[in-house]
Scaffold this motif. Structure first.
Motif, mmCIF file in Angstrom:
data_model
loop_
_atom_site.group_PDB
_atom_site.id
_atom_site.type_symbol
_atom_site.label_atom_id
_atom_site.label_comp_id
_atom_site.label_asym_id
_atom_site.label_seq_id
_atom_site.Cartn_x
_atom_site.Cartn_y
_atom_site.Cartn_z
ATOM 1 N N TRP A 13 2.087 13.524 10.570
ATOM 2 C CA TRP A 13 1.530 12.192 10.307
ATOM 3 C C TRP A 13 1.092 12.075 8.843
ATOM 4 O O TRP A 13 1.453 11.128 8.145
ATOM 5 N N THR A 62 1.898 13.928 6.252
ATOM 6 C CA THR A 62 3.024 14.069 5.329
ATOM 7 C C THR A 62 3.823 12.780 5.248
ATOM 8 O O THR A 62 4.197 12.335 4.151
ATOM 9 N N MET A 63 4.086 12.162 6.383
ATOM 10 C CA MET A 63 4.823 10.900 6.373
ATOM 11 C C MET A 63 4.028 9.788 5.687
ATOM 12 O O MET A 63 4.596 8.998 4.929
ATOM 13 N N MET A 115 5.449 7.960 2.431
ATOM 14 C CA MET A 115 5.637 6.503 2.453
ATOM 15 C C MET A 115 4.926 5.833 1.286
ATOM 16 O O MET A 115 5.466 4.937 0.644
#
Length: 144
Positions: free
Chosen positions: A34, A36-37, A41
């Motif tokens: 979570w 890292t994304m 983003m």
């Protein structure tokens, strides 16, 4: 390798602790994914502060990947990595060469249900026969 097996064996004899360790590993792993994304983003968007689930202004880019590594390690050493993500039924079906229920046709599911019912009826018949034999054995024991 021997230590890992010893640890897994110990955990298997303490299911509550095993569940806590595996649960912590899963949470750490997915927390890392979570974070890292989120970080990726907002790097691609060019804004590290707007609408993030965490404030990235501190520059803790390594927090997500570290959580992925730690969570993965906990799951791996506990022997729960694969089953946590794939599930035991899929693994067992694959080893048996079976297809998952959702991949089977309606006819195959009905055929399997009939076969299971036949097995259940056979077991019930055996149970009844065993009860009769136990009664006869008890009567013979009383006669002696």
């Amino acid at each position: 390798e021997k230590q890992k097996l010893k640890f897994r064996s110990w955990l298997s004899h303490h299911p509550t602790i095993y569940a806590l360790v595996a649960g912590a590993g899963v949470i750490l792993f997915w927390r890392g994914v979570w974070l890292t994304m989120d970080y990726l983003m907002f790097i691609f968007k060019g804004d590290l502060t707007a609408n993030a689930s965490i404030d990235f202004s501190q520059g803790l880019w390594w927090d997500g990947p570290l959580s992925i590594i730690l969570g993965g390690a906990v799951l791996f050493f506990a022997g729960a990595f694969v089953s946590s993500f794939i599930g035991n039924e899929i693994i067992i079906a694959g080893l048996r060469g079976e297809r998952r229920v959702e991949a089977m046709t309606e006819k195959e599911v009905k055929t399997e249900a009939v076969e299971i019912d036949d097995i259940r009826q056979g077991l019930m018949k055996l149970t009844d026969e065993l009860a009769v034999l136990e009664e006869k054995a008890a009567k013979n024991a009383l006669k002696k």
